[in-house]
Design a protein around this motif. Structure first.
Motif, PDB file in Angstrom:
ATOM      1  N   UNK A 235      37.229  36.479  13.151  1.00 32.27           N
ATOM      2  CA  UNK A 235      37.002  37.710  12.382  1.00 32.27           C
ATOM      3  C   UNK A 235      38.223  38.062  11.549  1.00 32.27           C
ATOM      4  N   UNK A 236      39.404  37.871  12.142  1.00 28.71           N
ATOM      5  CA  UNK A 236      40.638  38.153  11.391  1.00 28.71           C
ATOM      6  C   UNK A 236      40.749  37.212  10.195  1.00 28.71           C
ATOM      7  N   UNK A 237      40.432  35.908  10.394  1.00 28.51           N
ATOM      8  CA  UNK A 237      40.494  34.949   9.287  1.00 28.51           C
ATOM      9  C   UNK A 237      39.501  35.317   8.180  1.00 28.51           C
ATOM     10  N   UNK A 238      38.286  35.724   8.569  1.00 28.04           N
ATOM     11  CA  UNK A 238      37.292  36.120   7.560  1.00 28.04           C
ATOM     12  C   UNK A 238      37.784  37.301   6.744  1.00 28.04           C
ATOM     13  N   UNK A 239      38.354  38.314   7.418  1.00 29.02           N
ATOM     14  CA  UNK A 239      38.866  39.485   6.691  1.00 29.02           C
ATOM     15  C   UNK A 239      39.999  39.087   5.757  1.00 29.02           C
ATOM     16  N   UNK A 240      40.879  38.190   6.247  1.00 35.95           N
ATOM     17  CA  UNK A 240      42.002  37.770   5.408  1.00 35.95           C
ATOM     18  C   UNK A 240      41.515  36.987   4.194  1.00 35.95           C
ATOM     19  N   UNK A 241      40.525  36.103   4.391  1.00 37.84           N
ATOM     20  CA  UNK A 241      39.983  35.342   3.258  1.00 37.84           C
ATOM     21  C   UNK A 241      39.323  36.255   2.235  1.00 37.84           C
ATOM     22  N   UNK A 242      38.631  37.306   2.722  1.00 38.35           N
ATOM     23  CA  UNK A 242      38.024  38.265   1.790  1.00 38.35           C
ATOM     24  C   UNK A 242      39.094  38.972   0.981  1.00 38.35           C
ATOM     25  N   UNK A 243      40.211  39.315   1.628  1.00 37.79           N
ATOM     26  CA  UNK A 243      41.294  39.994   0.924  1.00 37.79           C
ATOM     27  C   UNK A 243      41.881  39.079  -0.152  1.00 37.79           C
ATOM     28  N   UNK A 244      42.095  37.796   0.182  1.00 38.31           N
ATOM     29  CA  UNK A 244      42.620  36.852  -0.803  1.00 38.31           C
ATOM     30  C   UNK A 244      41.620  36.611  -1.937  1.00 38.31           C
ATOM     31  N   UNK A 245      40.317  36.648  -1.617  1.00 36.09           N
ATOM     32  CA  UNK A 245      39.297  36.490  -2.658  1.00 36.09           C
ATOM     33  C   UNK A 245      39.315  37.667  -3.612  1.00 36.09           C
ATOM     34  N   UNK A 246      39.420  38.904  -3.051  1.00 36.83           N
ATOM     35  CA  UNK A 246      39.438  40.103  -3.909  1.00 36.83           C
ATOM     36  C   UNK A 246      40.681  40.135  -4.785  1.00 36.83           C
ATOM     37  N   UNK A 247      41.803  39.674  -4.254  1.00 31.65           N
ATOM     38  CA  UNK A 247      43.056  39.733  -5.023  1.00 31.65           C
ATOM     39  C   UNK A 247      43.152  38.623  -6.063  1.00 31.65           C
ATOM     40  N   UNK A 248      42.302  37.633  -5.978  1.00 30.75           N
ATOM     41  CA  UNK A 248      42.339  36.525  -6.919  1.00 30.75           C
ATOM     42  C   UNK A 248      43.266  35.404  -6.513  1.00 30.75           C
ATOM     43  N   UNK A 249      43.993  35.581  -5.419  1.00 30.65           N
ATOM     44  CA  UNK A 249      44.936  34.556  -4.998  1.00 30.65           C
ATOM     45  C   UNK A 249      44.211  33.290  -4.548  1.00 30.65           C
ATOM     46  N   UNK A 250      43.087  33.451  -3.844  1.00 26.56           N
ATOM     47  CA  UNK A 250      42.334  32.285  -3.397  1.00 26.56           C
ATOM     48  C   UNK A 250      41.783  31.498  -4.582  1.00 26.56           C
ATOM     49  N   UNK A 251      41.292  32.199  -5.579  1.00 26.78           N
ATOM     50  CA  UNK A 251      40.772  31.510  -6.758  1.00 26.78           C
ATOM     51  C   UNK A 251      41.881  30.797  -7.509  1.00 26.78           C
ATOM     52  N   UNK A 252      43.095  31.414  -7.528  1.00 29.51           N
ATOM     53  CA  UNK A 252      44.223  30.752  -8.190  1.00 29.51           C
ATOM     54  C   UNK A 252      44.581  29.451  -7.489  1.00 29.51           C
ATOM     55  N   UNK A 253      44.544  29.453  -6.156  1.00 27.10           N
ATOM     56  CA  UNK A 253      44.824  28.220  -5.418  1.00 27.10           C
ATOM     57  C   UNK A 253      43.750  27.162  -5.686  1.00 27.10           C
ATOM     58  N   UNK A 254      42.482  27.578  -5.782  1.00 25.53           N
ATOM     59  CA  UNK A 254      41.427  26.611  -6.101  1.00 25.53           C
ATOM     60  C   UNK A 254      41.665  25.967  -7.468  1.00 25.53           C
TER      61      UNK A 254
END
Length: 708
Positions: A235-254
Motif C-alpha cells: 500500500x505504501x508503494x502504491x501511494x508513493x507511485x501515485x505521488x510520483x505519477x502526479x508530480x511527473x517524475x515517474x513519466x520523466x524517468x520513463x
C-alpha cells in the motif's frame, strides 16, 4: 528488515480507511525512519536487464529501476538498498525471505508467491527475424511461420493471453539464446522475446543473420512485488507511485530510460547532425527568401491577370444577361403564339402573351399542365396528328390546326415545332400562327390549307396504322419465338437423353442397344430438320415481294389437287370444285395456299369411311370469300384461335403427321395480300376454312353467291 502488518482484516472496515490507515502509515514511516540506523529495505534486481536495471562498467547499478527506487526512498523516507545479481538467484532469495522488494513482470502464477503493486512500466518486446525475410508489421504477419519463444512464466502467460488463436504456430526453446539460434538455423521464422535480452544477444555478434524488427509489442505489466503477507508495504508503494505519477517524475524517468531501445543512439545521431542542419537551414532560408521574392512577383502578375479576367467575365455575364433579356422579351412580345413543353411528358413549361390572347386563357391556367389539357382549345384530331408527326419525325412544319377560343370563335392556324435541349433535358418549341383572316380573304389559300389539312390527317393515319402493324408483328414474333423454343427444346432433350444412354451402352458393349439409340437420335434430328425447313417456309411467306396477276382460282385449285394426287396425299378423298371467281394475287403464293388447305383437308379426312373435300366461293359484306370444306376429324372451336399459330397442333403428332406450320404459312400469305382467313369446325364432323384477298378487280365475272 521485514515489515509485516495484518492489514487484510483492517481493510474490510470503513474504520481502517477513515482513521486507522493514516495512523498505520505514520507508524510505518516512523518504523522505517528508525530502521535507517539499524536496517533498510532490501531490493533485488537482474544484473543485465537493460534498460530497467544493470551493472555498468564501473560495477555500479544503473537503470530505470535504480533511479525509481531512489525516488521512492525520497518520497517514503525508506532506506532502500539495491542488489543486482543473476535473476534466478534474486528470485530464490526473494522467495526465501532474504529480500523485501523486487520488480518483475506480473503473471498469474507469480501471484501465488508475490503480491504485486500497481504496474508502472511495460517492457518492450520485439519480433526478431532473418535479414533475408520480410519484417512483420502487425500481429497478422506472425501467422506466416513458426515463432520461437523462450520457456519462462511471463512468455507462457503472454502466449496464452495474446496468441491463443490456431493461426499462430509456436516452438518453445530453453532460453532466449536458443530462440535466436532457432531463427538463425532456419527452424523458426520469427522469435518473440523482451528487447532487454534479445538486443544484448545480437550485440554479441553470434547472430549476424538475425535482426530486430521495428514492430514492438508491450504485452506484459511490470511492477514491484513484495511478500504476500506484507500488504502494508504494498500500500505504501502504491501511494508513493501515485505521488510520483502526479508530480511527473515517474513519466520523466520513463522518457529517459524506456522511450525506445534506440533513443540514446538516435539522440547522439541527432546531436551530430545539429550543426549540419543549422547550415542547411541557413541555406534553405536564403533560398526561401529568393523563392518568396520570385513568388511574390509571380503572385503580383497573377493578381493583375485575375483582375483583368474578372472584369472580362463580368462583361461577358452582362452581355449574356442582356441577350437573355432580349430573348425573353422577343418570346414574350412576339406577335405569333409560342409554346415550350417537355418532350416526353408534354408538360407545358412556358407560353407567351400571344398564345394567351389566341386561346383567351391565362398563362397560369396553361403552364404546368400536360399538353392534353389543350384539347379544350384544340381540335382533338388535329392535336393527335401533330403528336404523331412530332414523335415520328422529331419536328413538324406548317401543319394545319383548328383552335377554339374561350369565347367559341374558331381560328385556323399553322403549327411549326422542333426539338431542342435545355440543361440536358429534351424540350419542344412550337410556333402557332393564326391564318384565319388570310384564309377568309383568299380562296386559293383556303383550298391549299384544306389540302394540307387532309394530307396531314392521311399521314397521321398512315403512321398510326404502321405502328399498329409493327405492334402486331412484334406480338407475332414473340409468339413465334416461344413456339420455336418449345418445339426445338423437346428434340434437344431427347437427343441429350439418348446420347447419354448411347455412351453408357458403348462402354458396356451393348451393340444392339447402341444401334437402336443411334436410330432414335437420327429420327429426332430429322424432326429438327423438318422444323427448321418449316421455319424457312414460314419466314419466306411474308417477306417475298408480291407479283400480282389476274388469276383463275378454279385452275389454281385444280392444279394444287393434281400435285397432291401425284404425291400420293389425296388417297381415297374425292374433290368437288364449285364456281370460283377470278382473283388478283401472286400466282405462286396462292398456289401454296390451295396446296396447304387441300393437303390439310385430305390429311384429316383420310380416316373417315367416305372422305370428301369441297371448294366454293361466296360474297359477304361486299368481299369475295373462298371456302374449303372437309368431313374429317374437325376440331374443338374453343381452340380455334390457336390454329394459325406456328407449331400449335390440335391433334397428336402420332395421329396426324406434319410440321405444324402449314396453316401459319396460309395465314401469312393471305395477310400479305391484305386479306383475312377464318375457320370453323366440329369434332368428328369436319372443318371449314374461308379466306378472302384484298378486294380484287373482278371485271365482268359475277361474284359467287354464299352457300346456304
Amino acid at each position: 528488515m521485514r515489515i509485516c502488518l495484518p492489514a487484510s482484516g483492517l481493510r474490510s472496515t470503513r474504520l481502517f480507511h477513515s482513521a486507522i490507515r493514516p495512523l498505520l502509515v505514520v507508524m510505518l514511516c516512523v518504523g522505517a525512519c528508525g530502521a535507517t540506523f539499524a536496517d533498510a529495505l532490501r531490493y533485488g534486481g537482474d544484473r543485465d536487464f537493460r534498460p530497467f536495471e544493470f551493472i555498468d562498467e564501473s560495477g555500479q547499478p544503473q537503470g530505470f529501476q535504480i533511479e525509481l527506487i531512489a525516488e521512492l526512498a525520497r518520497v517514503t523516507g525508506f532506506d532502500i538498498v539495491p542488489r543486482l545479481d543473476d535473476w534466478s538467484a534474486i528470485e530464490a532469495d526473494f522467495r526465501a525471505g532474504r529480500l523485501d522488494l523486487i520488480a518483475m513482470s506480473h503473471t498469474r502464477s507469480r501471484e501465488q508467491w508475490a503480491a504485486f503493486a500497481s504496474a508502472h512500466a511495460t517492457p518492450a518486446m520485439s519480433i526478431y527475424h532473418r535479414r533475408d525475410t520480410g519484417a512483420p508489421v502487425s500481429l497478422a504477419d506472425l501467422a506466416r511461420g513458426v515463432i520461437a519463444v523462450p520457456d519462462s512464466e511471463p512468455m507462457r502467460e503472454t502466449r496464452a493471453n495474446f496468441f491463443s488463436g490456431e493461426q499462430y504456430r509456436f516452438v518453445t526453446v530453453a532460453d532466449h539464446a536458443a530462440a535466436l539460434a532457432a531463427l538463425r538455423d532456419g527452424s523458426a521464422v520469427f522469435a518473440l522475446m523482451p528487447r532487454a535480452y534479445g538486443d544484448k544477444l545480437l550485440a554479441s555478434g553470434r547472430y549476424d543473420a538475425v535482426v530486430a524488427s521495428d514492430f514492438m509489442l508491450r504485452l506484459q505489466d511490470y511492477g514491484f512485488a513484495v511478500a504476500p503477507e506484507n500488504e502494508a508495504l504494498r500500500e505504501v508503494l502504491n501511494d508513493a507511485l501515485k505521488e510520483l505519477e502526479r508530480s511527473g517524475q515517474l513519466d520523466a524517468l520513463r522518457m529517459k530510460w524506456l522511450s525506445s531501445h534506440r533513443a540514446a543512439a538516435e539522440h547522439s545521431a541527432l546531436e551530430a547532425r545539429v550543426i549540419t542542419q543549422r547550415m542547411d537551414l541557413m541555406l534553405l532560408g536564403a533560398g526561401a527568401a529568393v523563392a518568396l521574392g520570385w513568388l511574390a512577383l509571380r503572385l503580383r502578375r497573377r493578381a493583375a491577370q485575375t483582375a483583368r479576367e474578372r472584369i472580362l467575365r463580368a462583361e461577358a455575364e452582362q452581355a449574356l444577361q442582356r441577350a437573355e433579356d432580349r430573348l425573353a422579351c422577343a418570346f414574350t412580345h412576339h406577335p405569333d403564339a409560342m409554346l415550350i413543353s417537355e418532350y416526353h411528358s408534354g408538360r407545358v413549361l412556358d407560353v407567351n402573351d400571344a398564345l394567351c390572347r389566341l386561346t383567351g386563357a391565362e398563362a397560369d391556367a396553361l403552364i404546368g399542365e400536360p399538353i392534353d389539357a389543350l384539347r379544350a382549345f384544340v381540335d382533338p384530331d388535329g392535336l393527335n396528328t401533330l403528336l404523331e408527326l412530332m414523335h415520328t419525325d422529331g419536328a413538324v412544319s406548317s401543319t394545319p390546326l383548328r383552335l377554339r377560343r374561350n369565347d367559341g370563335d374558331l381560328r385556323e392556324c399553322l403549327v411549326s415545332s422542333g426539338e431542342f435541349r435545355s440543361d440536358g433535358a429534351r424540350e419542344v418549341f412550337s410556333i402557332i400562327r393564326d391564318v384565319t383572316d388570310l384564309l377568309r380573304d383568299s380562296d386559293a389559300l383556303r383550298a391549299a390549307y384544306d389540302a394540307l389539312t387532309e394530307s396531314a390527317h392521311r399521314q397521321a393515319e398512315a403512321l398510326a396504322q404502321a405502328r399498329a402493324a409493327l405492334a402486331g408483328t412484334q406480338s407475332e414474333l414473340q409468339t413465334l419465338t416461344a413456339s420455336i423454343s418449345h418445339d426445338l427444346r423437346g428434340p434437344l432433350r431427347i437427343i441429350r437423353g439418348f446420347s447419354s444412354m448411347l455412351r453408357d451402352d458403348l462402354q458396356a458393349g451393348n451393340v444392339d442397344k447402341v444401334l437402336r439409340h443411334a436410330e432414335r437420335i437420327d429420327s429426332v434430328a430429322r424432326r429438327m430438320d423438318d422444323i427448321i425447313e418449316a421455319l424457312t417456309r414460314l419466314a419466306c411467306a411474308a417477306q417475298q415481294a408480291l407479283e400480282p396477276v389476274r388469276l383463275d382460282m378454279e385452275a389454281s385449285a385444280a392444279q394444287a389437287w393434281a400435285l397432291l394426287t401425284e404425291m400420293g396425299e389425296t388417297g381415297r378423298t374425292t374433290l368437288r370444285i364449285g364456281n370460283l371467281p377470278f382473283a388478283t394475287g401472286d400466282e405462286a403464293m396462292l398456289a401454296q395456299v390451295w396446296q396447304n388447305l387441300l393437303g390439310n383437308a385430305c390429311k384429316y379426312s383420310a380416316k373417315v369411311e367416305d372422305p370428301r373435300v369441297a371448294i366454293d366461293a361466296f360474297v359477304e359484306d361486299g368481299r369475295q370469300w373462298y371456302r374449303v370444306t372437309d368431313n374429317g376429324a374437325g376440331f374443338d372451336m374453343a381452340y380455334a384461335r390457336h390454329l394459325f399459330e406456328p407449331f400449335r397442333r390440335l391433334h397428336l403428332a402420332s395421329e396426324y403427321a406434319g410440321s405444324g406450320v402449314g396453316l401459319s404459312v396460309v395465314h401469312r400469305i393471305v395477310r400479305h395480300h391484305g386479306g383475312d382467313i377464318r375457320a370453323r369446325g366440329s369434332v368428328g364432323v369436319g372443318a371449314v376454312f374461308e379466306f378472302t384477298l384484298d378486294r380484287p378487280s373482278l371485271g365482268t365475272d359475277a361474284l359467287a353467291k354464299p352457300n346456304e
